[in-house]
Design a protein around this motif. Structure first.
Motif, PDB file in Angstrom:
ATOM      1  N   HIS A 226      -8.303 -40.578   9.339  1.00  0.00           N
ATOM      2  CA  HIS A 226      -9.682 -39.936   8.195  1.00  0.00           C
ATOM      3  C   HIS A 226     -10.817 -40.403   9.398  1.00  0.00           C
ATOM      4  CE1 HIS A 226      -6.088 -38.937   5.786  1.00  0.00           C
ATOM      5  NE2 HIS A 226      -7.423 -37.383   5.486  1.00  0.00           N
ATOM      6  N   PRO A 227     -11.747 -39.717   9.751  1.00  0.00           N
ATOM      7  CA  PRO A 227     -13.134 -40.458   9.807  1.00  0.00           C
ATOM      8  C   PRO A 227     -14.041 -40.948   8.670  1.00  0.00           C
ATOM      9  CG  PRO A 227     -12.782 -38.375  10.579  1.00  0.00           C
ATOM     10  CD  PRO A 227     -11.860 -38.739   9.990  1.00  0.00           C
ATOM     11  N   VAL A 228     -14.536 -42.456   8.882  1.00  0.00           N
ATOM     12  CA  VAL A 228     -15.124 -43.029   8.112  1.00  0.00           C
ATOM     13  C   VAL A 228     -16.446 -43.251   8.520  1.00  0.00           C
ATOM     14  CG1 VAL A 228     -15.216 -45.021   6.511  1.00  0.00           C
ATOM     15  CG2 VAL A 228     -13.043 -43.814   6.928  1.00  0.00           C
ATOM     16  N   ARG A 229     -17.684 -42.548   7.957  1.00  0.00           N
ATOM     17  CA  ARG A 229     -19.356 -42.801   8.278  1.00  0.00           C
ATOM     18  C   ARG A 229     -19.233 -44.333   7.970  1.00  0.00           C
ATOM     19  NH1 ARG A 229     -19.014 -37.737   5.435  1.00  0.00           N
ATOM     20  NH2 ARG A 229     -19.944 -38.675   4.299  1.00  0.00           N
ATOM     21  N   SER A 230     -19.124 -45.467   7.076  1.00  0.00           N
ATOM     22  CA  SER A 230     -19.610 -46.104   6.542  1.00  0.00           C
ATOM     23  C   SER A 230     -19.537 -46.888   8.246  1.00  0.00           C
ATOM     24  CB  SER A 230     -19.287 -46.789   5.675  1.00  0.00           C
ATOM     25  OG  SER A 230     -17.964 -46.566   4.988  1.00  0.00           O
ATOM     26  N   ILE A 231     -20.181 -49.028   7.357  1.00  0.00           N
ATOM     27  CA  ILE A 231     -19.715 -50.221   8.246  1.00  0.00           C
ATOM     28  C   ILE A 231     -18.271 -50.925   7.464  1.00  0.00           C
ATOM     29  CG2 ILE A 231     -20.814 -51.971   9.113  1.00  0.00           C
ATOM     30  CD1 ILE A 231     -22.991 -50.891   9.002  1.00  0.00           C
ATOM     31  N   LEU A 232     -17.133 -50.624   8.850  1.00  0.00           N
ATOM     32  CA  LEU A 232     -16.157 -51.402   8.550  1.00  0.00           C
ATOM     33  C   LEU A 232     -16.248 -52.846   8.285  1.00  0.00           C
ATOM     34  CD1 LEU A 232     -13.351 -48.556  10.012  1.00  0.00           C
ATOM     35  CD2 LEU A 232     -14.195 -48.358   7.804  1.00  0.00           C
ATOM     36  N   LEU A 233     -15.529 -52.904   6.633  1.00  0.00           N
ATOM     37  CA  LEU A 233     -15.418 -54.568   6.884  1.00  0.00           C
ATOM     38  C   LEU A 233     -13.648 -55.351   6.399  1.00  0.00           C
ATOM     39  CD1 LEU A 233     -18.884 -55.485   5.764  1.00  0.00           C
ATOM     40  CD2 LEU A 233     -18.103 -56.157   7.890  1.00  0.00           C
ATOM     41  N   PRO A 234     -12.928 -55.104   7.353  1.00  0.00           N
ATOM     42  CA  PRO A 234     -11.469 -55.469   7.195  1.00  0.00           C
ATOM     43  C   PRO A 234     -11.849 -56.988   5.901  1.00  0.00           C
ATOM     44  CG  PRO A 234     -11.541 -55.592   8.996  1.00  0.00           C
ATOM     45  CD  PRO A 234     -12.519 -54.885   8.179  1.00  0.00           C
ATOM     46  N   PHE A 235     -11.032 -57.250   5.348  1.00  0.00           N
ATOM     47  CA  PHE A 235     -10.154 -58.619   5.069  1.00  0.00           C
ATOM     48  C   PHE A 235      -8.663 -58.625   5.030  1.00  0.00           C
ATOM     49  CE2 PHE A 235     -10.986 -56.531   1.386  1.00  0.00           C
ATOM     50  CZ  PHE A 235      -9.278 -57.027   0.273  1.00  0.00           C
ATOM     51  N   SER A 236      -8.386 -59.746   5.955  1.00  0.00           N
ATOM     52  CA  SER A 236      -7.132 -59.783   6.009  1.00  0.00           C
ATOM     53  C   SER A 236      -6.650 -61.260   6.066  1.00  0.00           C
ATOM     54  CB  SER A 236      -6.746 -59.560   7.751  1.00  0.00           C
ATOM     55  OG  SER A 236      -5.281 -59.823   8.259  1.00  0.00           O
ATOM     56  N   LEU A 237      -4.936 -61.349   5.560  1.00  0.00           N
ATOM     57  CA  LEU A 237      -5.048 -62.774   5.598  1.00  0.00           C
ATOM     58  C   LEU A 237      -3.414 -63.124   6.571  1.00  0.00           C
ATOM     59  CD1 LEU A 237      -2.564 -63.198   2.179  1.00  0.00           C
ATOM     60  CD2 LEU A 237      -4.644 -64.013   2.950  1.00  0.00           C
ATOM     61  N   LYS A 238      -3.422 -62.003   7.985  1.00  0.00           N
ATOM     62  CA  LYS A 238      -2.362 -62.570   8.747  1.00  0.00           C
ATOM     63  C   LYS A 238      -3.038 -62.049  10.453  1.00  0.00           C
ATOM     64  CE  LYS A 238       1.057 -59.502   6.200  1.00  0.00           C
ATOM     65  NZ  LYS A 238       1.574 -58.487   5.933  1.00  0.00           N
ATOM     66  N   ARG A 239      -4.003 -61.400  10.557  1.00  0.00           N
ATOM     67  CA  ARG A 239      -5.018 -61.391  11.815  1.00  0.00           C
ATOM     68  C   ARG A 239      -6.783 -61.439  11.257  1.00  0.00           C
ATOM     69  NH1 ARG A 239      -7.495 -55.939  12.184  1.00  0.00           N
ATOM     70  NH2 ARG A 239      -7.515 -55.442  10.226  1.00  0.00           N
ATOM     71  N   LYS A 240      -7.048 -62.096  12.776  1.00  0.00           N
ATOM     72  CA  LYS A 240      -8.251 -62.404  12.952  1.00  0.00           C
ATOM     73  C   LYS A 240      -8.721 -61.045  12.917  1.00  0.00           C
ATOM     74  CE  LYS A 240     -11.953 -64.745  15.843  1.00  0.00           C
ATOM     75  NZ  LYS A 240     -11.532 -65.770  16.943  1.00  0.00           N
ATOM     76  N   VAL A 241     -10.348 -60.868  12.158  1.00  0.00           N
ATOM     77  CA  VAL A 241     -11.317 -59.453  12.376  1.00  0.00           C
ATOM     78  C   VAL A 241     -12.489 -59.629  13.144  1.00  0.00           C
ATOM     79  CG1 VAL A 241      -9.795 -58.678  10.886  1.00  0.00           C
ATOM     80  CG2 VAL A 241     -12.226 -60.044  10.493  1.00  0.00           C
ATOM     81  N   GLU A 242     -12.893 -59.109  13.843  1.00  0.00           N
ATOM     82  CA  GLU A 242     -14.360 -59.355  14.937  1.00  0.00           C
ATOM     83  C   GLU A 242     -15.779 -59.443  13.398  1.00  0.00           C
ATOM     84  OE1 GLU A 242     -14.897 -57.083  17.900  1.00  0.00           O
ATOM     85  OE2 GLU A 242     -13.129 -57.177  18.085  1.00  0.00           O
ATOM     86  N   LYS A 243     -15.214 -58.523  12.703  1.00  0.00           N
ATOM     87  CA  LYS A 243     -16.668 -58.532  11.563  1.00  0.00           C
ATOM     88  C   LYS A 243     -15.484 -58.459  10.046  1.00  0.00           C
ATOM     89  CE  LYS A 243     -20.376 -55.712  13.372  1.00  0.00           C
ATOM     90  NZ  LYS A 243     -20.707 -54.079  13.408  1.00  0.00           N
ATOM     91  N   GLY A 244     -16.145 -59.101   8.850  1.00  0.00           N
ATOM     92  CA  GLY A 244     -15.122 -58.967   7.836  1.00  0.00           C
ATOM     93  C   GLY A 244     -14.615 -60.453   7.735  1.00  0.00           C
ATOM     94  N   ALA A 245     -13.352 -60.887   7.000  1.00  0.00           N
ATOM     95  CA  ALA A 245     -12.770 -62.100   6.679  1.00  0.00           C
ATOM     96  C   ALA A 245     -11.848 -61.886   7.158  1.00  0.00           C
ATOM     97  CB  ALA A 245     -13.141 -62.008   5.082  1.00  0.00           C
TER      98      ALA A 245
END
Length: 444
Positions: A226-245
């Motif tokens: 499902h495509p999302v229009r908003s800016i995605l900011l994931p948070f994760s305990l398992k992997r490094k993310v470029e934007k987010g936590a």
């Protein structure tokens, strides 16, 4: 004058009635049950017409718009008749959002949403913003808009509230996780419940933000298709993310627009991996809204959580008694057991919402020395855990359950009330269940 009919005279209904009256609607409130005295007084003060213990169809079906309280299912006859007549039926959240220009932070999820909402509100408030907290917690959003329309609103949103939106669009949406819950309201189809949670972002634009658990397989699978229009900011305990936590060693790291925030997880007042995620979500919101990093850190170091959610009640004979009555589903109890650092006597049971207990087996094998069932029908729990735990007993009252736990628990162990079920068989709600637990512990 347009006619606004409100089904349900509880918190959201009364808030909508006041806002509707202030905005020039002819308002009528109808409740199938009894409207509480505190709400009747508000209706009288604002000169709003109402009825209880009935729904007078002749009046309701003349509405221009109907606000349905989230607790009323879509399948009830009066709602079906409204839809057949083409009368718009909306939620309080949808109605109220139409009357405010403020920035909205909407927070939903199967678990963690109350803690994340309170933590986010705490940081924004301490950061000096003109902010309120409403929705599924505290005041109704509509009442807040009617009486004190702050510049920022932090809203805790249930799936039932999201089911009734059409144009509602929070500037910042947070989705803490998705696990099976309330399936009795969604035709026992998990995909219906998932779609309901994702309604929080359906009207977002490219200028809005979506903060979500990047480790949650259900969320990730939905986003892939499902495509999302908003800016995605994931948070994760398992992997490094470029934007987010994400976690870097023992530090939370948040990166937004080359702006970095770091904090050691040891300094968090709330313990457990689930609370690291709650802290990540709240901090990401706070970063977006330009709260000072020192303020964010201070709040995370001093925030002591939500009543009835892993609430440390008392230590008696070196046994820690913990109230997690808010754990009304299996996933919430998973987090509670995961947070236990020593052998635990577990009080569990209530109204089963179609629970699958198998996810809990490894934790129960590792951490639970005895199970105390607290429900009218405990057969499913006994069948599920009979092979994991030797000591399983049944009780019919909170006092009996706590006294039994007192006899079983030994030094340096825990007694955990984390029911994994709704409370409606023996208690009015999870709050009453939690209060009775605390009273019983204090009487030991």
């Amino acid at each position: 004058m347009k006619k606004l009919v409100i089904l349900g005279g509880g918190e959201s209904g009364i808030g909508t009635a006041v806002l509707g009256k202030k905005k020039g609607y002819e308002v009528f409130v109808s409740d199938k049950g009894v409207i509480k005295d505190i709400y009747r007084k508000v209706l009288l003060d604002f000169d709003i017409k109402w009825e209880d213990q009935q729904h007078t169809e002749a009046i309701i079906l003349t509405a221009d718009m109907v606000m349905k309280s989230p607790g009323i299912p879509d399948e009830v006859p009066i709602v079906k008749k409204l839809r057949e007549k083409g009368i718009p039926v909306v939620s309080e959240i949808e109605f109220a959002a139409g009357y405010t220009e403020s920035t909205i932070v909407g927070i939903t999820g199967s678990n963690g949403k109350t803690t994340t909402t309170m933590l986010t509100y705490d940081i924004l408030k301490r950061g000096g913003l003109d902010v309120s907290m409403a929705g599924n917690i505290g005041d109704s959003f509509a009442m807040q808009v009617a009486e004190n329309d702050t510049l920022y609103h932090v809203l805790e949103l249930s799936s039932f509230q999201l089911d009734g939106i059409k144009e509602f669009a929070p500037h910042i949406a947070v989705l803490t996780n998705i696990t099976p819950d309330h399936l009795d309201r969604y035709e026992y189809k998990f995909e219906n419940y998932i779609a309901s949670k994702f309604r929080i972002i359906m009207n977002q634009t490219a200028h809005d933000y979506f903060i979500y658990d990047g480790d949650d397989e259900v969320i990730n699978a939905y986003l892939e298709t499902h495509p999302v229009r908003s800016i995605l900011l994931p948070f994760s305990l398992k992997r490094k993310v470029e934007k987010g936590a994400y976690l870097e060693g023992e530090h939370i790291k948040i990166i937004i627009d080359n702006n970095e925030f770091t904090m050691p997880t040891d300094n968090l007042a709330l313990k457990g991996n689930h609370n690291v995620k709650n802290a990540m979500a709240a901090s990401t919101v706070s970063q977006l809204l330009k709260i000072r990093k020192t303020t964010i850190r201070e709040c995370l170091e001093n925030f002591h959580g939500v009543e009835h959610r892993l609430e440390h009640v008392l230590k008696i004979n070196n046994v820690q008694y913990i109230n997690d009555s808010k754990a009304t589903n299996v996933n919430a109890t998973f987090y509670a057991l995961d947070a236990m650092k020593s052998s635990t006597v577990w009080i569990v049971g209530g109204v089963d919402k179609g629970n699958d207990y198998s996810d809990l087996y490894p934790l129960v094998n590792e951490k639970v020395k005895a199970i105390i069932c607290l429900g009218v029908d405990n057969s499913k729990i006994i069948n599920a855990f009979g092979n994991c735990v030797d000591n399983i007993t049944e009780t019919q009252s909170m006092k009996e359950a706590v006294n039994m736990a007192y006899k079983i628990a030994e030094r340096n162990e825990n007694v955990l009330l984390s029911p994994a079920c709704a409370s409606f068989d023996l208690f009015k709600n999870y709050e009453q269940r939690g209060r009775e637990f605390k009273e019983a512990v204090r009487e030991l």
